[in-house]
Design a protein around this motif. Structure first.
Motif, PDB file in Angstrom:
ATOM      1  N   ILE A 195       0.841  -1.201   0.000  1.00  0.00           N
ATOM      2  CA  ILE A 195       0.000   0.000   0.000  1.00  0.00           C
ATOM      3  C   ILE A 195       0.877   1.253   0.000  1.00  0.00           C
ATOM      4  N   LYS A 196       0.305   2.366  -0.456  1.00  0.00           N
ATOM      5  CA  LYS A 196       1.036   3.632  -0.487  1.00  0.00           C
ATOM      6  C   LYS A 196       0.914   4.385   0.825  1.00  0.00           C
ATOM      7  N   LYS A 197      -0.234   4.202   1.506  1.00  0.00           N
ATOM      8  CA  LYS A 197      -0.443   4.847   2.795  1.00  0.00           C
ATOM      9  C   LYS A 197      -1.373   3.996   3.638  1.00  0.00           C
ATOM     10  N   LEU A 198      -1.334   4.205   4.936  1.00  0.00           N
ATOM     11  CA  LEU A 198      -2.205   3.441   5.830  1.00  0.00           C
ATOM     12  C   LEU A 198      -3.658   3.845   5.598  1.00  0.00           C
ATOM     13  N   PRO A 199      -4.581   2.875   5.570  1.00  0.00           N
ATOM     14  CA  PRO A 199      -6.009   3.210   5.496  1.00  0.00           C
ATOM     15  C   PRO A 199      -6.441   3.991   6.730  1.00  0.00           C
ATOM     16  N   ASP A 200      -7.538   4.693   6.600  1.00  0.00           N
ATOM     17  CA  ASP A 200      -8.025   5.513   7.720  1.00  0.00           C
ATOM     18  C   ASP A 200      -8.268   4.672   8.966  1.00  0.00           C
ATOM     19  N   TRP A 201      -8.779   3.449   8.783  1.00  0.00           N
ATOM     20  CA  TRP A 201      -9.090   2.647   9.962  1.00  0.00           C
ATOM     21  C   TRP A 201      -7.821   2.270  10.736  1.00  0.00           C
ATOM     22  N   VAL A 202      -6.697   2.080  10.024  1.00  0.00           N
ATOM     23  CA  VAL A 202      -5.433   1.775  10.698  1.00  0.00           C
ATOM     24  C   VAL A 202      -4.906   3.024  11.411  1.00  0.00           C
ATOM     25  N   LYS A 203      -5.003   4.171  10.745  1.00  0.00           N
ATOM     26  CA  LYS A 203      -4.583   5.422  11.383  1.00  0.00           C
ATOM     27  C   LYS A 203      -5.371   5.666  12.662  1.00  0.00           C
ATOM     28  N   GLU A 204      -6.674   5.444  12.585  1.00  0.00           N
ATOM     29  CA  GLU A 204      -7.525   5.641  13.761  1.00  0.00           C
ATOM     30  C   GLU A 204      -7.154   4.687  14.876  1.00  0.00           C
ATOM     31  N   PHE A 205      -6.851   3.423  14.499  1.00  0.00           N
ATOM     32  CA  PHE A 205      -6.454   2.451  15.519  1.00  0.00           C
ATOM     33  C   PHE A 205      -5.160   2.896  16.190  1.00  0.00           C
ATOM     34  N   ASN A 206      -4.197   3.324  15.388  1.00  0.00           N
ATOM     35  CA  ASN A 206      -2.907   3.731  15.947  1.00  0.00           C
ATOM     36  C   ASN A 206      -3.033   4.954  16.856  1.00  0.00           C
ATOM     37  N   LYS A 207      -3.999   5.825  16.561  1.00  0.00           N
ATOM     38  CA  LYS A 207      -4.193   7.039  17.362  1.00  0.00           C
ATOM     39  C   LYS A 207      -5.069   6.790  18.589  1.00  0.00           C
ATOM     40  N   SER A 208      -5.699   5.628  18.645  1.00  0.00           N
ATOM     41  CA  SER A 208      -6.719   5.371  19.665  1.00  0.00           C
ATOM     42  C   SER A 208      -6.177   5.231  21.081  1.00  0.00           C
ATOM     43  N   GLY A 209      -4.882   4.939  21.203  1.00  0.00           N
ATOM     44  CA  GLY A 209      -4.318   4.719  22.539  1.00  0.00           C
ATOM     45  C   GLY A 209      -4.464   3.296  23.022  1.00  0.00           C
ATOM     46  N   ILE A 210      -4.963   2.406  22.174  1.00  0.00           N
ATOM     47  CA  ILE A 210      -5.130   1.006  22.588  1.00  0.00           C
ATOM     48  C   ILE A 210      -3.789   0.391  22.948  1.00  0.00           C
ATOM     49  N   ALA A 211      -2.776   0.619  22.117  1.00  0.00           N
ATOM     50  CA  ALA A 211      -1.453   0.049  22.412  1.00  0.00           C
ATOM     51  C   ALA A 211      -0.934   0.575  23.754  1.00  0.00           C
ATOM     52  N   LYS A 212      -1.082   1.861  23.993  1.00  0.00           N
ATOM     53  CA  LYS A 212      -0.595   2.454  25.241  1.00  0.00           C
ATOM     54  C   LYS A 212      -1.333   1.899  26.450  1.00  0.00           C
ATOM     55  N   SER A 213      -2.578   1.474  26.254  1.00  0.00           N
ATOM     56  CA  SER A 213      -3.357   0.950  27.382  1.00  0.00           C
ATOM     57  C   SER A 213      -2.750  -0.330  27.953  1.00  0.00           C
ATOM     58  N   TYR A 214      -1.893  -0.977  27.190  1.00  0.00           N
ATOM     59  CA  TYR A 214      -1.252  -2.213  27.664  1.00  0.00           C
ATOM     60  C   TYR A 214       0.071  -1.952  28.380  1.00  0.00           C
ATOM     61  N   LYS A 215       0.388  -0.700  28.572  1.00  0.00           N
ATOM     62  CA  LYS A 215       1.547  -0.343  29.402  1.00  0.00           C
ATOM     63  C   LYS A 215       1.094  -0.410  30.864  1.00  0.00           C
ATOM     64  N   LYS A 216       1.038  -1.627  31.370  1.00  0.00           N
ATOM     65  CA  LYS A 216       0.520  -1.858  32.725  1.00  0.00           C
ATOM     66  C   LYS A 216       1.174  -3.107  33.293  1.00  0.00           C
ATOM     67  N   ASP A 217       1.020  -3.296  34.577  1.00  0.00           N
ATOM     68  CA  ASP A 217       1.610  -4.465  35.229  1.00  0.00           C
ATOM     69  C   ASP A 217       1.010  -5.746  34.668  1.00  0.00           C
ATOM     70  N   TRP A 218       1.824  -6.768  34.597  1.00  0.00           N
ATOM     71  CA  TRP A 218       1.369  -8.109  34.207  1.00  0.00           C
ATOM     72  C   TRP A 218       1.333  -8.978  35.447  1.00  0.00           C
ATOM     73  N   ASN A 219       0.125  -9.227  35.941  1.00  0.00           N
ATOM     74  CA  ASN A 219      -0.067 -10.163  37.035  1.00  0.00           C
ATOM     75  C   ASN A 219      -0.842 -11.360  36.510  1.00  0.00           C
ATOM     76  N   THR A 220      -0.923 -12.404  37.296  1.00  0.00           N
ATOM     77  CA  THR A 220      -1.640 -13.591  36.834  1.00  0.00           C
ATOM     78  C   THR A 220      -3.134 -13.310  36.720  1.00  0.00           C
ATOM     79  N   LEU A 221      -3.755 -13.949  35.740  1.00  0.00           N
ATOM     80  CA  LEU A 221      -5.184 -13.783  35.496  1.00  0.00           C
ATOM     81  C   LEU A 221      -5.998 -14.333  36.657  1.00  0.00           C
ATOM     82  N   TYR A 222      -5.513 -15.406  37.258  1.00  0.00           N
ATOM     83  CA  TYR A 222      -6.163 -16.066  38.389  1.00  0.00           C
ATOM     84  C   TYR A 222      -5.177 -16.108  39.561  1.00  0.00           C
ATOM     85  N   PRO A 223      -5.628 -16.457  40.765  1.00  0.00           N
ATOM     86  CA  PRO A 223      -4.692 -16.558  41.888  1.00  0.00           C
ATOM     87  C   PRO A 223      -3.516 -17.457  41.537  1.00  0.00           C
ATOM     88  N   ILE A 224      -2.322 -17.021  41.848  1.00  0.00           N
ATOM     89  CA  ILE A 224      -1.117 -17.699  41.385  1.00  0.00           C
ATOM     90  C   ILE A 224      -1.013 -19.131  41.912  1.00  0.00           C
TER      91      ILE A 224
END
Length: 548
Positions: A195-224
């Motif tokens: 492709i020559k440029k990212l589609p609008d939906w990809v641009k919107e995804f990249n700007k959405s902050g979804i990736a940044k939302s995963y900058k968080k502690d990783w603990n176990t899903l259930y009691p360890i």
């Protein structure tokens, strides 16, 4: 008249019965095919964590779909790039040409990366991470064949954390392949090949902050304490993140963000799989995949399982937690498909690009003959041997992917043929510790192996791209870099070759088989299901129990 009507009805019954029991049409046309490759997934991850999986993810694929329980890779090296290529081309490196993640190019006299192509520009980033293309793949893929069969109308999208995990499944003719560029950007990117440029939906995804939302502690899903399918949390078989005191929960990702290349940290946690699923679902909506009766194809690769496995190993709580979380993402995808594409309108397959060995340190503690071994002493010893025998230390140009590449110019100078040196080197190497088998290029050219290591090595051998001598290392040994923890793969042994293969959805029978299936069978089966051309280099065979 009544008698005539009765006779007519009796005559029609066999016709009606025949039409009802007639064979299926020669093709099945789901609106969408979703191919899922889980990076570094052993088959026994299905069974080991079975009781902890929910009903809507892995268990739904097994219970409502078809499970090939004895599915294997039939070549070496068992690594990411050849794995993805083999799944989608219905053949092996001997035909499709992807010899490893990297390999030595004899013509260029340098190591090359499987999807690197500097003739294309990055899209969505200025980093060289976007200068990629499938140009080193010399066979067509099932996704290519779908484009051919639909005259380009069927859409094909590839999605992964890793560039090779998105590009090789998407193939040559795809609408696009997208992969995650981490570091300080945290963006899904592509290449000007597609492709020559990212589609609008990809641009919107990249700007959405979804990736940044995963900058968080990783603990176990259930009691360890409930993670009884794994070893204890702090053992010497695991490698810690940079900046951590120990490889234990919780992993405080924000605290060590900078020391681990920032957004690249997401790849090494289960959040990378979550983000991949987020983007895959956005792709379905953004590209309107499955919106009409022309079959589309979404190729998803979950890469984070590989990053986690390499760092923490097969038996870590981190690995178990990653699969329990991935199970929820599989369920999320299936639920989305049910709602938005419709039950009975889509087909899914799930497999892996390779498996992995238990940490040799752990195996050794159980008195198994396992361990760590560096290739440097072997290389040094061989170099000294050849120097004494031939008076030169320049006969070996490269050692990579368990292969030795000869310096043909130097051979010509001393008047020794490649065939002669192959035999001398093979005879020398077979006496080295850590070497199980040795095959020469001449053997692989002249023989047709149908079983054993010879069969597996030959399927990974290309006259144009492979080396002069193949080495099969001893089982349960990996490189010394993993002595500090984690695991690896790449060998012909069953712990690296045995991976899941699940089919589900439209056109798929319910059941299982314990007969041997092989990775090239995956796309052969999908081609037969769709009734389209098989990939150009196909050596696999459709699994008849799946679609008959």
């Amino acid at each position: 008249m009544k008698r005539f009507s009765s006779i007519l009805i009796l005559l029609l019954i066999p016709i009606i019965s025949f039409s009802q029991s007639a064979p299926n049409q020669p093709n099945t046309k789901p609106k969408l095919v979703v191919g899922i490759v889980v990076d570094q997934m052993r088959y026994d991850y299905l069974t080991r964590y079975w009781e902890r999986y929910g009903d809507g993810g892995f268990r739904r694929l097994v219970n409502e779909g078809f499970n090939c329980k004895n599915n294997h890779f039939n070549y070496i090296p068992t690594s990411t790039a050849p794995g993805h290529a083999s799944v989608y081309t219905a053949t092996t490196p001997a035909v499709h040409g992807i010899m490893g993640n990297d390999w030595f190019d004899k013509d260029l006299n340098e190591e090359v990366y499987c999807v690197r192509d500097l003739s294309y520009e990055p899209v969505g980033t200025k980093d060289k991470a976007g200068r990629m293309a499938p140009t080193r793949l010399i066979s067509s893929t099932i996704t290519d064949e779908l484009k051919v069969a639909t005259h380009g109308k069927g859409k094909v999208i590839g999605v992964a954390m890793k560039d090779r995990g998105a590009i090789l499944p998407a193939g040559h003719a795809a609408n696009a392949a997208y992969w995650f560029h981490g570091k300080d950007e945290g963006q899904f990117v592509s290449s000007s090949y597609y492709i020559k440029k990212l589609p609008d939906w990809v641009k919107e995804f990249n700007k959405s902050g979804i990736a940044k939302s995963y900058k968080k502690d990783w603990n176990t899903l259930y009691p360890i304490e409930t993670y009884t399918a794994s070893l204890a949390d702090d053992l010497p078989y695991e490698e810690k993140f940079d900046g951590e005191d120990a490889p234990v929960f919780p992993h405080k990702l924000p605290k060590i963000w900078k020391k681990n290349d920032e957004y690249d940290m997401i790849k090494s946690s289960p959040y990378g799989n979550d983000l991949t699923a987020d983007f895959a679902l956005a792709a379905i909506e953004g590209e309107q995949l499955g919106a009409d009766d022309i079959t589309d194809f979404l190729a998803i690769s979950f890469s984070s399982t590989d990053y986690v496995g390499h760092r923490f190993g097969v038996d870590a709580i981190e690995t178990e937690d990653t699969y329990l979380r991935l199970d929820k993402q599989i369920e999320r995808i299936l639920t989305y498909l049910d709602t938005n594409i419709g039950k009975g309108n889509y087909t899914v397959f799930l497999t892996a690009d390779h498996a992995a060995v238990h940490a040799p340190g752990y195996l050794r503690d159980l008195n198994l003959p396992a361990g760590y071994r560096s290739s440097k002493p072997m290389a040094t010893r061989l170099k000294d041997f050849l120097s004494k025998k031939y008076g030169t230390d320049k006969l070996i140009r490269n050692y990579s992917n368990y292969q030795l590449y000869f310096n043909n110019e130097e051979l010509a100078k001393i008047g020794v043929s490649s065939k002669e040196l192959q035999g001398v080197v093979a005879e020398e190497l077979i006496g080295y510790e850590g070497v199980q088998e040795v095959y020469t290029a001449t053997q692989l050219w002249k023989n047709d192996y149908v079983q054993g290591f010879g069969y597996i090595v030959q399927n990974g051998f290309s006259k144009k791209r492979s080396g002069d001598v193949f080495i099969v290392q001893s089982p349960m040994f990996i490189g010394t870099s993993y002595e500090k923890g984690g695991t690896s793969h790449g060998t012909p042994y069953i712990y690296d070759t045995h991976v899941p293969l699940l089919f589900f959805g439209k056109g798929i029978n319910q059941g299982y088989t314990t007969e041997r299936t092989e990775i090239p069978d995956v796309s052969a089966t999908i081609a037969a299901l769709l009734g389209i051309g098989f990939p150009s280099g196909t050596t696999g065979t459709p699994v008849s129990q799946v679609i008959d």
